[in-house]
Design a protein around this motif. Structure first.
Motif, PDB file in Angstrom:
ATOM      1  N   UNK A   1       0.832  -1.207   0.000  1.00 48.43           N
ATOM      2  CA  UNK A   1       0.000   0.000   0.000  1.00 48.43           C
ATOM      3  C   UNK A   1       0.867   1.257   0.000  1.00 48.43           C
ATOM      4  N   UNK A   2       2.175   1.097   0.155  1.00 43.67           N
ATOM      5  CA  UNK A   2       3.075   2.246   0.064  1.00 43.67           C
ATOM      6  C   UNK A   2       3.013   2.954  -1.275  1.00 43.67           C
ATOM      7  N   UNK A   3       2.481   2.288  -2.313  1.00 39.87           N
ATOM      8  CA  UNK A   3       2.401   2.918  -3.637  1.00 39.87           C
ATOM      9  C   UNK A   3       1.464   4.125  -3.628  1.00 39.87           C
ATOM     10  N   UNK A   4       0.552   4.202  -2.651  1.00 43.06           N
ATOM     11  CA  UNK A   4      -0.382   5.330  -2.625  1.00 43.06           C
ATOM     12  C   UNK A   4       0.282   6.615  -2.155  1.00 43.06           C
ATOM     13  N   UNK A   5       1.354   6.506  -1.379  1.00 37.93           N
ATOM     14  CA  UNK A   5       1.993   7.696  -0.848  1.00 37.93           C
ATOM     15  C   UNK A   5       1.191   8.298   0.296  1.00 37.93           C
ATOM     16  N   UNK A   6       1.324   9.598   0.460  1.00 36.98           N
ATOM     17  CA  UNK A   6       0.660  10.291   1.571  1.00 36.98           C
ATOM     18  C   UNK A   6      -0.647  10.908   1.118  1.00 36.98           C
ATOM     19  N   UNK A  15      -5.300   7.483  -7.432  1.00 33.95           N
ATOM     20  CA  UNK A  15      -4.012   7.579  -8.126  1.00 33.95           C
ATOM     21  C   UNK A  15      -2.842   7.386  -7.161  1.00 33.95           C
ATOM     22  N   UNK A  16      -1.862   6.656  -7.609  1.00 37.72           N
ATOM     23  CA  UNK A  16      -0.654   6.450  -6.803  1.00 37.72           C
ATOM     24  C   UNK A  16       0.234   7.687  -6.888  1.00 37.72           C
ATOM     25  N   UNK A  17       0.758   8.091  -5.739  1.00 41.37           N
ATOM     26  CA  UNK A  17       1.725   9.180  -5.715  1.00 41.37           C
ATOM     27  C   UNK A  17       2.815   8.816  -4.703  1.00 41.37           C
ATOM     28  N   UNK A  18       3.629   7.809  -5.074  1.00 44.33           N
ATOM     29  CA  UNK A  18       4.632   7.281  -4.139  1.00 44.33           C
ATOM     30  C   UNK A  18       5.638   8.344  -3.728  1.00 44.33           C
ATOM     31  N   UNK A  19       6.086   8.224  -2.486  1.00 43.40           N
ATOM     32  CA  UNK A  19       7.046   9.178  -1.936  1.00 43.40           C
ATOM     33  C   UNK A  19       8.455   8.594  -1.920  1.00 43.40           C
ATOM     34  N   UNK A  20       8.612   7.427  -1.337  1.00 44.50           N
ATOM     35  CA  UNK A  20       9.938   6.830  -1.198  1.00 44.50           C
ATOM     36  C   UNK A  20      10.401   6.196  -2.508  1.00 44.50           C
ATOM     37  N   UNK A  21      11.697   6.026  -2.631  1.00 42.73           N
ATOM     38  CA  UNK A  21      12.250   5.389  -3.825  1.00 42.73           C
ATOM     39  C   UNK A  21      11.725   3.966  -3.974  1.00 42.73           C
ATOM     40  N   UNK A  22      11.640   3.225  -2.854  1.00 45.77           N
ATOM     41  CA  UNK A  22      11.170   1.838  -2.944  1.00 45.77           C
ATOM     42  C   UNK A  22       9.733   1.781  -3.443  1.00 45.77           C
ATOM     43  N   UNK A  23       8.909   2.780  -3.068  1.00 46.05           N
ATOM     44  CA  UNK A  23       7.521   2.787  -3.536  1.00 46.05           C
ATOM     45  C   UNK A  23       7.429   3.195  -5.004  1.00 46.05           C
ATOM     46  N   UNK A  24       8.291   4.093  -5.435  1.00 48.29           N
ATOM     47  CA  UNK A  24       8.360   4.446  -6.857  1.00 48.29           C
ATOM     48  C   UNK A  24       8.696   3.202  -7.678  1.00 48.29           C
ATOM     49  N   UNK A  25       9.634   2.411  -7.192  1.00 47.83           N
ATOM     50  CA  UNK A  25      10.002   1.170  -7.882  1.00 47.83           C
ATOM     51  C   UNK A  25       8.833   0.190  -7.897  1.00 47.83           C
ATOM     52  N   UNK A  26       8.067   0.161  -6.822  1.00 43.70           N
ATOM     53  CA  UNK A  26       6.909  -0.727  -6.754  1.00 43.70           C
ATOM     54  C   UNK A  26       5.856  -0.338  -7.783  1.00 43.70           C
ATOM     55  N   UNK A  27       5.595   0.949  -7.926  1.00 43.27           N
ATOM     56  CA  UNK A  27       4.609   1.392  -8.909  1.00 43.27           C
ATOM     57  C   UNK A  27       5.033   0.954 -10.307  1.00 43.27           C
ATOM     58  N   UNK A  28       6.298   1.139 -10.632  1.00 43.30           N
ATOM     59  CA  UNK A  28       6.799   0.734 -11.943  1.00 43.30           C
ATOM     60  C   UNK A  28       6.657  -0.772 -12.137  1.00 43.30           C
ATOM     61  N   UNK A  29       6.942  -1.541 -11.080  1.00 44.65           N
ATOM     62  CA  UNK A  29       6.820  -2.993 -11.172  1.00 44.65           C
ATOM     63  C   UNK A  29       5.357  -3.406 -11.361  1.00 44.65           C
TER      64      UNK A  29
END
Length: 294
Positions: A103-108, A119-133
């Motif tokens: 659920x980190x892909x949602x961001x804050x 819509x996903x608005x990831x904050x951390x780098x790991x969550x950005x990578x998750x959205x792409x995956x």
């Protein structure tokens, strides 16, 4: 059913245990030769895979798999399973592929409710990578049928904070590592590992549709409340409250508190018909306290 698992960690192992009686064969990857032997002893065919190169024997195993679960995190270079075995999966076209995300892909979202359409608005780098995956896996599942054989569905499961036997607030209190960090308005969702396994089985038996599902409990709650409840079950005093703003935390731990949202599980209930074993942390911690939390 012939099940192949990429990365048999805590959550994937719970699913394998739940569904083993329905499987004619189970294969799973690990990085560790020692863990491979332990898997073999359980009747699971092991394959070594570290994500840097195709794993020996995996392509042949995938050609016979009907169901695939992916529980390996992406990295800077993208998703290692798609990078090393995407072509094998495309050729095999298993009926169902499940991808475990977060659920980190949602961001804050400032404590507001989110669902799978948010819509996903990831904050951390790991969550950005998750959205792409996630996007790569959903695209993989959206390919048309070939040679009269359906492509098979890909379903993404966004998991909240995972806990269960060996990983819970009761264990943390026993070890002396539990903390009651207080950040006004902060809440987190959680999910018991048994409900991850249950939701995945429900998805296998549910509509064959490429889809995203939040797998999370009913009640987003302040983290300090969970620790207090666990302490009450153990009959011990909870640790003192600490102000998040002045607490000493690792950068990763602090980053989790930078995302505040309430995650809805309505789709899992309505579309998969899944009834959660542990709808809140209260039922889950009480069951762990009764049946064994270590």
């Amino acid at each position: 059913m012939r099940l192949f698992v990429f990365g048999i960690g805590y959550s994937a192992d719970a699913f394998v245990t739940r569904i083993a009686s329905r499987c004619a064969w189970i294969g799973a990857t690990t990085r560790s030769p020692d863990k491979a032997e332990a898997l073999r002893a359980r009747g699971i065919t092991p394959f070594l895979f570290d994500g840097t190169a195709p794993g020996e024997g995996i392509a042949d195993a995938l050609a016979q798999a009907t169901h695939v679960l992916v529980s390996i995190a992406p990295g800077e270079a993208g998703d290692p399973v798609l990078a090393r075995h995407g072509a094998d999966l495309a050729a095999a076209r298993p009926a169902w592929t499940g991808y475990l995300s977060t659920v980190g892909v949602y961001g804050d979202h400032g404590g507001d409710w989110v669902d799978e359409e948010t819509p996903c608005k990831p904050v951390s780098r790991r969550s950005v990578q998750r959205v792409a995956a996630e996007e790569a896996w959903l695209a993989h599942g959206g390919k048309p049928a070939q040679d009269g054989k359906p492509e098979g569905v890909v379903q993404v499961f966004r998991l909240s904070g995972i806990y269960g036997p060996g990983r819970n607030a009761l264990v943390n209190l026993e070890k002396g590592t539990a903390r009651r960090l207080v950040k006004p308005g902060q809440v987190f969702n959680r999910i018991h590992v048994a409900d991850i396994a249950g939701a995945l089985e429900a998805a296998i038996d549910g509509p064959a549709k490429t889809r995203v599902f939040n797998v999370t409990d009913d009640e987003p709650a302040p983290p300090q409340d969970v620790v207090s409840h666990a302490a009450g079950l153990l009959g011990v005093a909870p640790p003192p409250e600490q102000d998040f703003a002045t607490a000493e935390l690792s950068p990763m731990a602090r980053s989790f508190y930078g995302e505040n949202k309430r995650v809805s599980n309505a789709r899992v209930k309505s579309e998969l018909g899944y009834d959660f074993l542990f709808p809140t942390y209260r039922e889950a911690l009480s069951a762990l306290h009764r049946d064994g939390w270590r």
